[in-house]
Structures are given as C-alpha cells and as structure tokens.
Enzyme design. Structure first.
Site, short mmCIF file in Angstrom:
data_model
loop_
_atom_site.label_atom_id
_atom_site.label_comp_id
_atom_site.label_asym_id
_atom_site.label_seq_id
_atom_site.Cartn_x
_atom_site.Cartn_y
_atom_site.Cartn_z
N HIS A 1 -31.38 -7.27 -0.07
CA HIS A 1 -32.57 -8.40 0.06
C HIS A 1 -33.54 -8.17 1.19
O HIS A 1 -34.58 -8.34 1.06
CB HIS A 1 -31.97 -9.91 -0.03
N GLU A 2 -32.80 -7.78 2.20
CA GLU A 2 -33.58 -7.64 3.33
C GLU A 2 -34.36 -6.48 3.44
O GLU A 2 -35.72 -6.55 3.76
CB GLU A 2 -32.81 -7.58 4.81
N HIS B 1 -37.54 -7.16 1.51
CA HIS B 1 -38.61 -7.74 2.11
C HIS B 1 -39.35 -7.09 3.04
O HIS B 1 -40.80 -6.73 3.05
CB HIS B 1 -37.98 -8.70 3.39
ZN LIG Z 1 -35.16 -13.31 2.40
#
Ligand SMILES: [Zn+2]
Length: 148
Positions: A16-17, A20
């Site tokens: 998830h990171e 980003h």
């Molecule tokens: Zn996030």
C-alpha cells in the site's frame, strides 16, 4: 510489524505504501500545499522549505480518500503479483479497526470501513485466500527476533 499476524499482512501494508509512492501522491500533495501557501514561485521553491512541509504532510496530514482508494487498488495488485494472499490486506485492516487505540498511522488513512468494502470487491475470492506469507508461527518467531 507486531500488529501483523503474518508476513502477508505486513506485505499488504508495504504494498500500500509503495503504491502511494508509485502514484506520486506525496509529490502531488506537496505541490498543492506549496502553491496554496504561496511558497512556490516561478523560480521554484527553497529545498529546505519543501523538505519541511513534505515531512509534515507525510507524518501528520490525512491523505485524501481518493489517494487511499487508489493506493489500496495498486497495493492489492502488487500483493497478488508478489504471490501473497490478497485477503491478508483485509484481515489486517479489520483487526486494526477493532483495536481500542488504533495505530497512529491509521489517523492519516481515512475511511477505513469504506476501504475494506472496496477491497473486498476488488479481489477475486477464488485466489484471495491462496498465496504465500500465511505461516503465523514462523512470522512471529522472526518478528520477535527483530523487535524484542
Ligand atoms: Zn495510504
């Protein structure tokens, strides 16, 4: 690392990171903030000012709902491609929601329930529970070694 029960759950957070970063959410948010505060000029922006505001945004400001949904989507794809069980992303978030005092990083990640619903729709149930990283015993032995 301790909040996760297995490697697949930890991998879901990292995926998830990474999403980003790959989607340049931080850079876009930084640019908007600099423009809004009148700190960016035609000549550019002072590096130290940009770094200071970048750190502030990364640590304390909530990301937009849209950025979270996008990072969840890209992160789930990455998780699946890496061979991890995609459902681990959902079990991890559900567990965090149930805690009395959720980890501070969740405060920069809005709309957790809505994100869980969206992720359930994005994953193929046929494959969601299959994959690597589900051995909880092995994971806990390694984490206890790293984080006593
Ligand atoms: Zn996030």
């Amino acid at each position: 690392m301790k909040a996760a029960d297995n490697e697949a759950e930890l991998a879901s957070v990292i995926a998830h990171e990474i999403a980003h970063i790959a989607a340049r959410h931080g850079v876009k948010q930084l640019r908007q903030t600099l423009l809004a505060q009148g700190l960016a000029t035609a000549a550019g922006v002072d590096d130290s000012v940009a770094v200071q505001i970048g750190v502030e945004l990364a640590l304390r400001r909530p990301k937009s709902r849209q950025a979270e949904f996008e990072a969840d989507q890209i992160g789930l794809e990455t998780l699946g491609r890496a061979g991890y069980a995609q459902y681990s992303a959902i079990t991890f978030m559900q567990k965090l929601l149930k805690q009395a005092s959720p980890p501070s990083f969740l405060s920069t990640h809005p709309a957790t329930s809505a994100r869980i619903s969206q992720m359930k729709q994005m994953i193929n149930p046929e494959f969601a529970y299959n994959g690597d990283g589900l051995n909880e015993r092995r994971y806990q032995v390694i984490v206890n070694r790293l984080v006593p």
